[in-house]
Design an enzyme around this catalytic site. Structure first.
Site, PDB file in Angstrom:
ATOM      1  CB  CYS A 150      66.008  45.238  46.218  1.00  0.00           C
ATOM      2  SG  CYS A 150      66.039  43.455  45.970  1.00  0.00           S
ATOM      3  CG  HIS A 186      64.238  44.175  41.407  1.00  0.00           C
ATOM      4  ND1 HIS A 186      65.153  43.431  40.697  1.00  0.00           N
ATOM      5  CD2 HIS A 186      64.470  43.901  42.714  1.00  0.00           C
ATOM      6  CE1 HIS A 186      65.916  42.750  41.547  1.00  0.00           C
ATOM      7  NE2 HIS A 186      65.533  43.022  42.771  1.00  0.00           N
TER       8      HIS A 186
END
Lengths: 349, 349
Positions: free
Chosen positions: B132, B252
């Site tokens: 990710c 994130h």
């Protein structure tokens, strides 16, 4: 040597998050306080604070309150420092100022005792305490610079809300609670109280601390850049910073990349060096998951360093993770430490 | 072109945080699903999931379940991928694997469609979906590389707990609640479920994601380093990473420093470039406090980029702040996007 009757210390901003820590630190260090004068705005005056078992009433800060004061610890905002510091100095006090008011003034030493205690000798009544995020970084970098030279620093910070004061702490707690309960939130303080917009801090990360400059960096980032050069006496050091506010109450963390001047330095050498460095606690044992974290640094004076490793591409490049209590080494403890250094160096008349 | 009767899609790990997002993304994209087979471990089998208004029962993943499947989206852990991917391929399915099992296998393309869609042509049945934190960074870096070249990347991450699964999300919530109520906490999941020690994540920052390697970097950091080189076809690109887990549920963030090859590039040029780049939403207006934040990216497919500014010392150096929903572009959306590319390129037989 301390005066026979002890030092007359004043704390300006005595009821704030940092001021409270200053009082606790004077106490826990056994600082030779002869008299303690606690000062604040009108709003907070009248509160009673216990110091060494004695009750002291907080008074409104007016110039005359600095009569007879030897050392005045300031932490009540930049504008108040600009107004009151000359008044305190006029009356013979040495001011240790924890705001950004005088930090870049070339007549004012900017001091982290582990790095440039000697700069205290050239003070003109005011000594500036650096920005919290700067202090913990230079404590970790100075031993490296001394042993292996230093050329370049790139830091990304992970900063706690207590750096923005008690109201920001409350905002984090209240917001966290509201979000967990599925309630509406209404951000009012962070990222910057005096700026136009306010954003959720709970369960978020905000890449803004202090206002933006025209060059795209924030003032917080420019403080880290400029103060690091001044404290380390390295005007040509390359420093870059990205400062980010986190949903952490206390304890700033920093991911620091730096380049030394010498070839062939190993991360083991850096670990040995930092293990023995003043003000540093090495916490670096990846095999046992030992590394610094904000939740473990609260209430401690040291700067915690770990995750030291060599860059995979650059023989002179290293990465480390630096954590410290932003209210202590980042503010109150560094200020009291400066006061201790002033006594040690015989600079308190 | 899609098959006349639509594509037979299987989702392995259908009840997990990413699997659920895969199903939602297939739905919201109007993916030409002819049949949807949902697979999981024995523990989760039997659950009923609604897809396009139809109820589908989750079945236990066994090799025969891949009979007739065209595209299988895997997100059930590396070991399960290693076991089941060959079985699915043997039965004619193309596997898009969201684990680290095959990412560095030289026979497996590692694909972010905005960067290296063409690599899909050389697949041998398995296509790997990158980590990710890698995906969102390369989406922002690839346009820069194409226009101005790229030499060096140093990233510090601010990663959400959902990257560690649904149990980690619950741990963050429960712990936050307990701490706000002054209760004891007992960390059991983070930073790494299978590692020896577990630490508080609420109101903390943990500089460990995945286990440590002997070189002092974590596996997460090495994934970012190695996967970036592979996806961008730049084996000599200098990449360094420090990966940190935050008390953020989803989204994130990354503080990225990079150096281009050309002289004289301006931050305005980079902003214009990224504003027009596929998969990127530019959020970069410091004067109005516009910058990406995890709390604002959740549920969106794009990679959000902001705080682009030139380094103050290096004409070729730049800083930026990159945020994306780690469950979407970082996982489910990138996997479905690969499936869309397979159809577009005529690679689904």
């Amino acid at each position: 040597m301390a005066k026979t009757n002890g030092i007359h210390v004043a704390v300006l901003g005595a009821t704030g998050a940092v001021g409270q820590q200053m009082i606790r630190t004077l106490e826990s260090r056994g600082f030779p306080v002869g008299k303690l004068t606690l000062l604040s705005s009108e709003r907070s005056a009248g509160k009673v604070v216990t110091f060494n078992g004695q009750e002291i009433t907080v008074e409104v800060a007016t110039p005359d309150k600095f009569e007879g004061v030897d050392i005045a610890l300031f932490s009540a905002g930049g504008n108040i420092s600009k107004e009151m510091a000359p008044e305190a100095v006029k009356r013979g006090a040495i001011v240790v100022d924890n705001t950004s008011a005088f930090r870049m003034d070339e007549n004012v030493p900017l001091v982290v005792p582990e790095v440039n205690e000697d700069a205290l000798h050239s003070h003109n009544g005011i000594i500036a305490n650096p920005n919290c995020s700067t202090i913990q970084m230079v404590v970790a970098l100075e031993p490296v610079r001394k042993s292996y030279g230093l050329n370049k620093v790139i830091v990304s910070t992970y900063q706690a809300v207590s750096g923005a004061g008690a109201a920001a702490i409350n905002e984090l707690k209240d917001q966290s609670k509201a979000i967990l309960e599925g309630k509406e939130i209404n951000p009012e303080i962070l990222p910057v109280k005096g700026d136009k917009k306010h954003y959720q801090i709970a369960f978020n990360a905000i890449p803004q601390i202090d206002k933006f400059q025209d060059n795209g960096f924030t003032f917080e980032e420019m403080k880290m850049i400029n103060e690091t050069k001044k404290i380390m006496s390295m005007p040509d050091l390359q420093v870059a910073a990205t400062c980010v506010r986190l949903p952490v109450e206390t304890g700033h963390s920093e991911s620091v990349y730096f380049e030394v001047l010498e070839n062939g330095v190993s991360s083991e050498q850096l670990k040995s060096l930092l293990k023995e460095s003043a003000g540093v606690t090495l916490q670096d044992d990846p095999a046992n998951q030992v590394y610094p974290m904000p939740a473990h640094c609260v209430g401690k004076n040291d700067v915690f360093v770990g995750r030291i490793r060599k860059d995979l591409d650059n023989d002179k490049g290293f990465h480390m993770w630096v954590v410290s209590d932003n209210l202590l080494k980042g503010a109150a403890w560094n200020s009291v430490q400066i006061a201790e250094s002033l006594i040690k160096l015989g600079l308190v008349k």
